[in-house]
Design a protein around this motif. Structure first.
Motif, PDB file in Angstrom:
ATOM      1  N   ALA A  66     -10.421  -4.880  -7.315  1.00 17.89           N
ATOM      2  CA  ALA A  66     -10.839  -4.658  -5.916  1.00 17.89           C
ATOM      3  C   ALA A  66     -10.502  -3.247  -5.373  1.00 17.89           C
ATOM      4  O   ALA A  66     -10.124  -3.195  -4.342  1.00 17.89           O
ATOM      5  CB  ALA A  66      -9.931  -5.703  -5.081  1.00 17.89           C
ATOM      6  N   ALA A  67     -10.816  -2.329  -6.218  1.00 17.11           N
ATOM      7  CA  ALA A  67     -10.533  -1.012  -5.877  1.00 17.11           C
ATOM      8  C   ALA A  67      -9.013  -0.965  -5.193  1.00 17.11           C
ATOM      9  O   ALA A  67      -8.864  -0.188  -4.238  1.00 17.11           O
ATOM     10  CB  ALA A  67     -11.602  -0.326  -4.756  1.00 17.11           C
ATOM     11  N   MET A  68      -8.157  -1.446  -5.927  1.00 20.42           N
ATOM     12  CA  MET A  68      -6.747  -1.578  -5.410  1.00 20.42           C
ATOM     13  C   MET A  68      -5.880  -0.381  -5.801  1.00 20.42           C
ATOM     14  O   MET A  68      -5.825  -0.090  -6.827  1.00 20.42           O
ATOM     15  CB  MET A  68      -6.114  -2.912  -5.851  1.00 20.42           C
ATOM     16  CG  MET A  68      -4.665  -3.211  -4.925  1.00 20.42           C
ATOM     17  SD  MET A  68      -3.963  -4.529  -5.219  1.00 20.42           S
ATOM     18  CE  MET A  68      -4.910  -5.755  -4.211  1.00 20.42           C
ATOM     19  N   THR A  69      -5.400   0.315  -4.565  1.00 17.24           N
ATOM     20  CA  THR A  69      -4.582   1.517  -4.922  1.00 17.24           C
ATOM     21  C   THR A  69      -3.400   1.104  -5.456  1.00 17.24           C
ATOM     22  O   THR A  69      -2.731   0.092  -5.022  1.00 17.24           O
ATOM     23  CB  THR A  69      -4.542   2.202  -3.458  1.00 17.24           C
ATOM     24  OG1 THR A  69      -5.890   2.697  -3.299  1.00 17.24           O
ATOM     25  CG2 THR A  69      -3.564   3.544  -3.950  1.00 17.24           C
ATOM     26  N   ILE A  70      -2.792   1.802  -6.434  1.00 21.07           N
ATOM     27  CA  ILE A  70      -1.692   1.735  -7.230  1.00 21.07           C
ATOM     28  C   ILE A  70      -0.713   2.124  -6.198  1.00 21.07           C
ATOM     29  O   ILE A  70      -0.555   3.543  -5.992  1.00 21.07           O
ATOM     30  CB  ILE A  70      -1.613   1.983  -8.505  1.00 21.07           C
ATOM     31  CG1 ILE A  70      -2.627   1.478  -9.369  1.00 21.07           C
ATOM     32  CG2 ILE A  70      -0.130   2.045  -9.157  1.00 21.07           C
ATOM     33  CD1 ILE A  70      -2.839   2.328 -10.758  1.00 21.07           C
ATOM     34  N   THR A  94      -5.062  -2.602   3.783  1.00 20.74           N
ATOM     35  CA  THR A  94      -5.422  -1.367   3.190  1.00 20.74           C
ATOM     36  C   THR A  94      -4.545  -0.034   3.295  1.00 20.74           C
ATOM     37  O   THR A  94      -3.877  -0.156   4.350  1.00 20.74           O
ATOM     38  CB  THR A  94      -6.933  -1.171   3.326  1.00 20.74           C
ATOM     39  OG1 THR A  94      -7.024  -0.677   4.714  1.00 20.74           O
ATOM     40  CG2 THR A  94      -7.988  -2.358   2.954  1.00 20.74           C
ATOM     41  N   THR A  95      -4.867   0.742   2.419  1.00 16.50           N
ATOM     42  CA  THR A  95      -4.101   1.899   2.560  1.00 16.50           C
ATOM     43  C   THR A  95      -4.711   2.880   3.775  1.00 16.50           C
ATOM     44  O   THR A  95      -4.362   3.614   4.150  1.00 16.50           O
ATOM     45  CB  THR A  95      -4.244   2.729   1.247  1.00 16.50           C
ATOM     46  OG1 THR A  95      -5.825   2.722   0.645  1.00 16.50           O
ATOM     47  CG2 THR A  95      -3.578   2.257   0.110  1.00 16.50           C
ATOM     48  N   GLY A  96      -6.054   2.504   4.069  1.00 17.11           N
ATOM     49  CA  GLY A  96      -6.735   2.984   5.249  1.00 17.11           C
ATOM     50  C   GLY A  96      -6.308   2.609   6.417  1.00 17.11           C
ATOM     51  O   GLY A  96      -5.764   3.427   7.485  1.00 17.11           O
ATOM     52  N   GLU A 144       4.749  -0.091  -3.115  1.00 20.63           N
ATOM     53  CA  GLU A 144       5.028  -1.531  -2.263  1.00 20.63           C
ATOM     54  C   GLU A 144       4.376  -2.532  -3.229  1.00 20.63           C
ATOM     55  O   GLU A 144       4.959  -3.596  -3.435  1.00 20.63           O
ATOM     56  CB  GLU A 144       4.300  -1.258  -0.875  1.00 20.63           C
ATOM     57  CG  GLU A 144       4.756  -2.415  -0.108  1.00 20.63           C
ATOM     58  CD  GLU A 144       3.808  -2.545   1.235  1.00 20.63           C
ATOM     59  OE1 GLU A 144       3.428  -1.543   1.528  1.00 20.63           O
ATOM     60  OE2 GLU A 144       3.775  -3.680   1.852  1.00 20.63           O
ATOM     61  N   ARG A 145       2.881  -2.270  -3.572  1.00 17.26           N
ATOM     62  CA  ARG A 145       2.276  -3.477  -4.299  1.00 17.26           C
ATOM     63  C   ARG A 145       2.848  -3.609  -5.691  1.00 17.26           C
ATOM     64  O   ARG A 145       3.354  -4.538  -6.360  1.00 17.26           O
ATOM     65  CB  ARG A 145       0.894  -2.915  -4.393  1.00 17.26           C
ATOM     66  CG  ARG A 145       0.292  -3.054  -3.315  1.00 17.26           C
ATOM     67  CD  ARG A 145      -1.122  -2.572  -3.421  1.00 17.26           C
ATOM     68  NE  ARG A 145      -1.815  -2.691  -2.031  1.00 17.26           N
ATOM     69  CZ  ARG A 145      -2.765  -2.009  -1.652  1.00 17.26           C
ATOM     70  NH1 ARG A 145      -3.571  -1.155  -2.459  1.00 17.26           N
ATOM     71  NH2 ARG A 145      -3.304  -1.988  -0.332  1.00 17.26           N
ATOM     72  N   ASP A 146       3.528  -2.302  -6.386  1.00 18.50           N
ATOM     73  CA  ASP A 146       4.093  -2.466  -7.623  1.00 18.50           C
ATOM     74  C   ASP A 146       5.399  -3.139  -7.793  1.00 18.50           C
ATOM     75  O   ASP A 146       5.785  -3.663  -8.858  1.00 18.50           O
ATOM     76  CB  ASP A 146       4.464  -1.178  -8.087  1.00 18.50           C
ATOM     77  CG  ASP A 146       4.276  -0.710  -9.704  1.00 18.50           C
ATOM     78  OD1 ASP A 146       3.533  -1.944 -10.100  1.00 18.50           O
ATOM     79  OD2 ASP A 146       3.993   0.388 -10.072  1.00 18.50           O
ATOM     80  N   VAL A 148     -11.507   5.057   5.755  1.00 16.04           N
ATOM     81  CA  VAL A 148     -12.161   4.242   4.463  1.00 16.04           C
ATOM     82  C   VAL A 148     -11.844   5.024   3.161  1.00 16.04           C
ATOM     83  O   VAL A 148     -12.168   6.292   3.339  1.00 16.04           O
ATOM     84  CB  VAL A 148     -13.112   3.385   4.635  1.00 16.04           C
ATOM     85  CG1 VAL A 148     -14.236   4.492   5.262  1.00 16.04           C
ATOM     86  CG2 VAL A 148     -13.876   2.539   3.610  1.00 16.04           C
ATOM     87  N   ASP A 149     -11.905   4.451   2.057  1.00 17.96           N
ATOM     88  CA  ASP A 149     -11.693   5.145   1.045  1.00 17.96           C
ATOM     89  C   ASP A 149     -12.881   6.124   0.685  1.00 17.96           C
ATOM     90  O   ASP A 149     -14.006   5.751   1.033  1.00 17.96           O
ATOM     91  CB  ASP A 149     -11.605   4.279  -0.271  1.00 17.96           C
ATOM     92  CG  ASP A 149     -10.278   3.168  -0.260  1.00 17.96           C
ATOM     93  OD1 ASP A 149      -9.725   2.868   1.153  1.00 17.96           O
ATOM     94  OD2 ASP A 149      -9.759   3.038  -1.554  1.00 17.96           O
ATOM     95  N   THR A 150     -12.738   7.238   0.185  1.00 20.03           N
ATOM     96  CA  THR A 150     -13.752   8.247   0.060  1.00 20.03           C
ATOM     97  C   THR A 150     -15.206   7.795  -0.589  1.00 20.03           C
ATOM     98  O   THR A 150     -16.088   7.778   0.084  1.00 20.03           O
ATOM     99  CB  THR A 150     -13.235   9.649  -0.577  1.00 20.03           C
ATOM    100  OG1 THR A 150     -12.534   9.447  -1.690  1.00 20.03           O
ATOM    101  CG2 THR A 150     -12.525  10.477   0.374  1.00 20.03           C
TER     102      THR A 150
HETATM  103  N1  GLN Z   1      -8.175   1.439  -2.108  1.00 18.97           N
HETATM  104  C1  GLN Z   1      -7.734   0.571  -0.862  1.00 18.97           C
HETATM  105  C2  GLN Z   1      -6.455   0.098  -0.863  1.00 18.97           C
HETATM  106  O1  GLN Z   1      -6.022  -0.463  -1.863  1.00 18.97           O
HETATM  107  C3  GLN Z   1      -8.838  -0.269  -0.174  1.00 18.97           C
HETATM  108  C4  GLN Z   1      -9.280  -1.128  -1.264  1.00 18.97           C
HETATM  109  C5  GLN Z   1     -10.335  -2.126  -0.462  1.00 18.97           C
HETATM  110  O2  GLN Z   1     -10.273  -2.322   0.659  1.00 18.97           O
HETATM  111  N2  GLN Z   1     -10.815  -3.159  -1.345  1.00 18.97           N
HETATM  112  O3  GLN Z   1      -5.687  -0.651   0.071  1.00 18.97           O
END
Ligand code: GLN
Length: 283
Positions: A123-127, A175-177, A130-132, A218-220
């Motif tokens: 899911a385009a999840m940023t490493i 999200t990171t945004g 915190e998540r780690d 939002v992510d680029t």
């Molecule tokens: N890359 C961003 C995050 O990890 C957004 C990911 C998303 O919205 N799917 O938070």
């Protein structure tokens, strides 16, 4: 590399729906869910092994509304770079096959992974740290920063976060945004009532286009996709140096290594390049 090769390839990967159907049909083929088997095949070098014994079906989870990584197309199918990439990666593994996708809200993915409702997050999840602490990630597979989207041709064209002062801003929950938006509130650039959270970015960009908010963070790569499809433009970017990884449960080391090897294989065999060309081509 030739034009015709590319066309053939695009035809084959264009059939994401086909891949999903096949994966769905294979659902009953595993011999008991959760039985992890030790891979015993000595060479993982040829892609032609058709062994279906001792294969573990893994359930992938994503959060659509994040084009071109994962979104629902006009035919109602879940498609995107992550969908194709994870399928290609898992195909390269000896011991795993993909089951049907679970399409959840982004901020539910980690919990779903921990609860065994899904086995891998694509899911385009940023490493990030915190998540780690709660899940593990594969090696990174895509780089991103944050972009600030505004209405195209509008009078509001901020050039820095300071210019966002007292403007309503939006981001997707969890999200990171959203972290960037929270930082604006913390520094007092915007008030908390000007920080708007959405279930997904498609809704946030709709609200921007409608004039309900003035900017979306939002992510680029996703911002660029919205620019190509909606009446919005990137006003400026915030260099965050993010990297996406597939998420797995903390103790799922075997799956993590298998996915890392699969990622390396699709990078080496050209599939990764073909997929980026398909999903991120500027025209
Ligand atoms: N890359 C961003 C995050 O990890 C957004 C990911 C998303 O919205 N799917 O938070």
């Amino acid at each position: 590399m030739s034009e015709s090769n590319r066309r053939t390839f695009l035809k084959s990967v264009g059939g994401t729906g086909v891949a999903l159907t096949v994966a769905g049909c294979l659902g009953g083929g595993g011999d008991g869910d959760g039985s992890t088997t030790t891979g015993t095949t000595g060479d993982g070098t040829t892609g032609d092994t058709t062994t279906t014994e001792d294969v573990t079906t893994i359930t992938p989870g994503t959060a659509s509304g994040f084009p071109p990584f994962e979104f629902v197309n006009e035919s109602g199918d879940l498609v995107g770079f992550d969908i194709d990439l994870l399928s290609a990666v898992v195909e390269q593994t000896d011991g795993y096959e993909l089951g049907s996708w679970e399409d959840l809200e982004f901020n539910q993915l980690i919990v779903a992974l921990q609860n065994d409702n899904i086995d891998v997050v694509a899911a385009a999840m940023t490493i990030n740290e915190e998540r780690d602490q709660t899940i593990d990630f594969t090696d990174p597979y895509y780089d991103a920063n944050q972009a600030v989207l505004v209405r195209e041709g509008g009078s509001f064209q901020p050039e820095s976060t300071d210019d966002l002062a007292d403007h309503p801003v939006g981001a997707q929950s969890g999200t990171t945004g959203k972290d960037q938006m929270d930082a604006l509130v913390e520094e007092g650039t915007i008030s908390s009532s000007q920080a708007n959270t959405y279930e997904n970015y498609v809704l946030a960009v709709q609200d921007l286009a409608n004039g309900n908010i003035d900017a979306v963070i939002v992510d680029t790569p996703v911002a660029e996709t919205f620019v190509a499809n909606r009446d919005v433009v990137i006003s400026f970017t915030i260099e965050t140096g993010e990297q996406y990884g597939f998420g797995v449960r903390e103790n799922d080391d075997e799956l993590q290594s298998a996915l890392n090897e699969g990622l390396q294989a699709v990078q080496d065999n050209g599939t990764y390049a073909e997929l980026t060309e398909e999903w991120f081509a500027s025209e």
